[in-house]
Motif scaffolding. Structure first.
Motif, PDB file in Angstrom:
ATOM      1  N   SER A   1       6.647   6.933   3.962  1.00 31.81           N
ATOM      2  CA  SER A   1       7.110   7.621   2.971  1.00 31.81           C
ATOM      3  C   SER A   1       6.774   7.126   1.486  1.00 31.81           C
ATOM      4  CB  SER A   1       8.457   7.951   3.317  1.00 31.81           C
ATOM      5  OG  SER A   1       9.382   7.046   3.023  1.00 31.81           O
ATOM      6  N   PHE A   2       6.527   8.162   0.825  1.00 28.79           N
ATOM      7  CA  PHE A   2       6.265   7.948  -0.846  1.00 28.79           C
ATOM      8  C   PHE A   2       7.308   8.830  -1.289  1.00 28.79           C
ATOM      9  CE2 PHE A   2       2.900   8.262  -3.973  1.00 28.79           C
ATOM     10  CZ  PHE A   2       3.409   7.385  -4.705  1.00 28.79           C
ATOM     11  N   LYS A   3       8.235   8.283  -2.171  1.00 28.73           N
ATOM     12  CA  LYS A   3       9.332   8.733  -2.879  1.00 28.73           C
ATOM     13  C   LYS A   3       9.146   8.775  -4.083  1.00 28.73           C
ATOM     14  CE  LYS A   3      12.325   7.149   1.048  1.00 28.73           C
ATOM     15  NZ  LYS A   3      13.199   6.237   1.241  1.00 28.73           N
ATOM     16  N   VAL A   4       9.827   9.931  -4.846  1.00 31.21           N
ATOM     17  CA  VAL A   4      10.207   9.676  -6.405  1.00 31.21           C
ATOM     18  C   VAL A   4      10.350   8.247  -6.842  1.00 31.21           C
ATOM     19  CG1 VAL A   4      11.386  10.607  -8.100  1.00 31.21           C
ATOM     20  CG2 VAL A   4      10.516  12.096  -6.774  1.00 31.21           C
ATOM     21  N   GLY A   5       9.994   7.953  -7.864  1.00 31.53           N
ATOM     22  CA  GLY A   5      10.274   6.563  -8.519  1.00 31.53           C
ATOM     23  C   GLY A   5       9.341   5.391  -8.002  1.00 31.53           C
ATOM     24  N   GLN A   6       8.471   5.700  -6.924  1.00 31.80           N
ATOM     25  CA  GLN A   6       7.667   4.669  -6.196  1.00 31.80           C
ATOM     26  C   GLN A   6       6.250   4.607  -6.647  1.00 31.80           C
ATOM     27  OE1 GLN A   6       8.328   5.292  -2.049  1.00 31.80           O
ATOM     28  NE2 GLN A   6       9.575   3.440  -1.915  1.00 31.80           N
ATOM     29  N   THR A   7       5.699   3.327  -6.742  1.00 28.81           N
ATOM     30  CA  THR A   7       4.308   3.353  -6.872  1.00 28.81           C
ATOM     31  C   THR A   7       3.404   3.040  -5.663  1.00 28.81           C
ATOM     32  OG1 THR A   7       4.556   2.831  -9.492  1.00 28.81           O
ATOM     33  CG2 THR A   7       2.198   2.227  -8.300  1.00 28.81           C
ATOM     34  N   LEU A   8       2.285   3.792  -5.498  1.00 22.63           N
ATOM     35  CA  LEU A   8       1.515   3.522  -4.316  1.00 22.63           C
ATOM     36  C   LEU A   8       0.030   2.932  -4.917  1.00 22.63           C
ATOM     37  CD1 LEU A   8       0.176   3.761  -1.501  1.00 22.63           C
ATOM     38  CD2 LEU A   8      -0.424   6.391  -2.314  1.00 22.63           C
ATOM     39  N   THR A   9      -0.210   1.779  -4.359  1.00 23.76           N
ATOM     40  CA  THR A   9      -1.412   1.104  -5.167  1.00 23.76           C
ATOM     41  C   THR A   9      -2.376   0.966  -3.622  1.00 23.76           C
ATOM     42  OG1 THR A   9      -0.072  -0.035  -6.547  1.00 23.76           O
ATOM     43  CG2 THR A   9      -2.387  -1.078  -6.058  1.00 23.76           C
ATOM     44  N   LEU A  10      -3.586   1.420  -4.050  1.00 26.21           N
ATOM     45  CA  LEU A  10      -4.633   1.361  -2.791  1.00 26.21           C
ATOM     46  C   LEU A  10      -5.880   0.581  -3.586  1.00 26.21           C
ATOM     47  CD1 LEU A  10      -4.812   5.027  -2.440  1.00 26.21           C
ATOM     48  CD2 LEU A  10      -4.122   3.429  -0.658  1.00 26.21           C
TER      49      LEU A  10
ATOM     50  N   SER B   1      -3.777   3.333  -8.479  1.00 29.86           N
ATOM     51  CA  SER B   1      -2.135   2.987  -8.385  1.00 29.86           C
ATOM     52  C   SER B   1      -2.008   4.712  -8.839  1.00 29.86           C
ATOM     53  CB  SER B   1      -1.711   2.292  -9.594  1.00 29.86           C
ATOM     54  OG  SER B   1      -2.106   0.884  -9.259  1.00 29.86           O
ATOM     55  N   ILE B   2      -0.816   5.063  -7.924  1.00 29.39           N
ATOM     56  CA  ILE B   2      -0.189   6.532  -8.190  1.00 29.39           C
ATOM     57  C   ILE B   2       1.211   6.364  -8.456  1.00 29.39           C
ATOM     58  CG2 ILE B   2       0.079   8.422  -7.063  1.00 29.39           C
ATOM     59  CD1 ILE B   2      -2.534   7.876  -5.525  1.00 29.39           C
ATOM     60  N   THR B   3       1.718   6.574  -9.540  1.00 27.69           N
ATOM     61  CA  THR B   3       3.299   6.581  -9.604  1.00 27.69           C
ATOM     62  C   THR B   3       3.921   8.013  -9.412  1.00 27.69           C
ATOM     63  OG1 THR B   3       3.213   4.467 -11.249  1.00 27.69           O
ATOM     64  CG2 THR B   3       5.284   6.035 -11.323  1.00 27.69           C
TER      65      THR B   3
ATOM     66  N   VAL C   1       0.461   9.745   4.009  1.00 27.72           N
ATOM     67  CA  VAL C   1      -0.839   9.330   2.879  1.00 27.72           C
ATOM     68  C   VAL C   1      -1.832   8.890   3.725  1.00 27.72           C
ATOM     69  CG1 VAL C   1      -1.120   7.386   1.275  1.00 27.72           C
ATOM     70  CG2 VAL C   1       1.058   8.356   1.630  1.00 27.72           C
ATOM     71  N   ASN C   2      -2.991   9.455   3.622  1.00 28.12           N
ATOM     72  CA  ASN C   2      -4.300   8.970   4.234  1.00 28.12           C
ATOM     73  C   ASN C   2      -5.539   8.991   3.077  1.00 28.12           C
ATOM     74  OD1 ASN C   2      -5.891  11.449   4.295  1.00 28.12           O
ATOM     75  ND2 ASN C   2      -4.244  12.096   5.718  1.00 28.12           N
TER      76      ASN C   2
ATOM     77  N   ARG D   1     -13.468   1.717   2.462  1.00 26.75           N
ATOM     78  CA  ARG D   1     -12.903   1.044   3.258  1.00 26.75           C
ATOM     79  C   ARG D   1     -11.510   0.627   2.749  1.00 26.75           C
ATOM     80  NH1 ARG D   1     -12.721  -4.625   4.385  1.00 26.75           N
ATOM     81  NH2 ARG D   1     -14.330  -4.954   3.111  1.00 26.75           N
ATOM     82  N   ILE D   2     -10.266   0.764   2.945  1.00 28.07           N
ATOM     83  CA  ILE D   2      -9.211   0.292   2.183  1.00 28.07           C
ATOM     84  C   ILE D   2      -8.560  -0.912   2.871  1.00 28.07           C
ATOM     85  CG2 ILE D   2      -6.720   0.680   1.663  1.00 28.07           C
ATOM     86  CD1 ILE D   2      -9.028   2.859   0.550  1.00 28.07           C
ATOM     87  N   THR D   3      -8.419  -2.087   1.957  1.00 27.37           N
ATOM     88  CA  THR D   3      -7.960  -3.488   2.345  1.00 27.37           C
ATOM     89  C   THR D   3      -6.513  -3.609   2.142  1.00 27.37           C
ATOM     90  OG1 THR D   3      -8.777  -4.111   0.269  1.00 27.37           O
ATOM     91  CG2 THR D   3     -10.240  -4.367   1.994  1.00 27.37           C
ATOM     92  N   THR D   4      -5.908  -2.859   1.236  1.00 26.55           N
ATOM     93  CA  THR D   4      -4.618  -2.928   0.823  1.00 26.55           C
ATOM     94  C   THR D   4      -4.050  -1.693   0.494  1.00 26.55           C
ATOM     95  OG1 THR D   4      -5.054  -5.369  -0.175  1.00 26.55           O
ATOM     96  CG2 THR D   4      -2.932  -4.290  -0.625  1.00 26.55           C
ATOM     97  N   ILE D   5      -2.811  -1.365   0.912  1.00 21.45           N
ATOM     98  CA  ILE D   5      -2.167  -0.309   0.748  1.00 21.45           C
ATOM     99  C   ILE D   5      -0.709  -0.617   0.770  1.00 21.45           C
ATOM    100  CG2 ILE D   5      -0.898   2.169   1.573  1.00 21.45           C
ATOM    101  CD1 ILE D   5      -3.213   2.539   3.143  1.00 21.45           C
ATOM    102  N   GLU D   6       0.002  -0.493  -0.570  1.00 23.22           N
ATOM    103  CA  GLU D   6       1.332  -0.847  -0.900  1.00 23.22           C
ATOM    104  C   GLU D   6       2.094   0.182  -1.328  1.00 23.22           C
ATOM    105  OE1 GLU D   6       2.041  -5.234  -2.531  1.00 23.22           O
ATOM    106  OE2 GLU D   6       1.777  -3.833  -4.497  1.00 23.22           O
ATOM    107  N   ILE D   7       3.365   0.261  -1.007  1.00 22.30           N
ATOM    108  CA  ILE D   7       4.255   1.322  -1.939  1.00 22.30           C
ATOM    109  C   ILE D   7       5.663   0.540  -2.285  1.00 22.30           C
ATOM    110  CG2 ILE D   7       5.726   3.179  -1.634  1.00 22.30           C
ATOM    111  CD1 ILE D   7       3.859   4.119   0.313  1.00 22.30           C
ATOM    112  N   LYS D   8       5.844   0.349  -3.735  1.00 19.06           N
ATOM    113  CA  LYS D   8       6.856  -0.413  -4.212  1.00 19.06           C
ATOM    114  C   LYS D   8       7.638   0.785  -5.172  1.00 19.06           C
ATOM    115  CE  LYS D   8       5.373  -5.213  -4.524  1.00 19.06           C
ATOM    116  NZ  LYS D   8       5.065  -6.174  -5.573  1.00 19.06           N
TER     117      LYS D   8
END
Length: 126
Positions: A2-11, A80-82, A112-113, A119-126
């Protein structure tokens, strides 16, 4: 995931050597997409443009096109997507950025896809 308000998704990934385009999709389910980021090297009649959109109820909405295209065929990239309540802040590999509205207005998205020629090597949600 899940991707929530306030988080950043980095690919982090690499565009394939013969890439025409790839897409990052964020949405509430497998059918609808609140944010579609589509770097197009040479696809759908476009060259070297990032096209953003939403897909709701089986229909594409109004496109948003970005002038910065810091992607290379065969090259590595980081996006990066905030997630803010009203919009997404997208930072592209060269540090340029743009915003895209949270058209569905939700505070959490569970899908999230990545699709296409990357080719994705890293997916991170913080």
């Amino acid at each position: 995931m899940s991707f929530k308000v306030g988080q950043t998704l980095t690919l982090v990934g690499t565009a394939k050597a013969d890439a025409t385009n790839f897409a990052v999709n964020i949405g509430p389910d497998e059918k609808d997409v609140t944010m579609h980021i589509n770097p197009r090297f040479d696809a759908h009649g476009d060259q070297n443009v990032v096209v953003c959109n939403s897909y709701q109820g089986g229909v594409w909405c109004a496109e948003q096109r970005e002038t910065s295209f810091p992607f290379t065929v065969g090259g590595e990239f980081k996006i990066s997507i905030t997630f803010n309540p009203a919009e997404f802040l997208v930072v592209l590999p060269d540090g340029s950025s743009f915003t895209f509205p949270n058209r569905m207005g939700l505070e959490k998205y569970s899908v999230v896809n990545v699709d296409g020629d990357a080719r994705i090597t890293t997916i991170e949600i913080k």
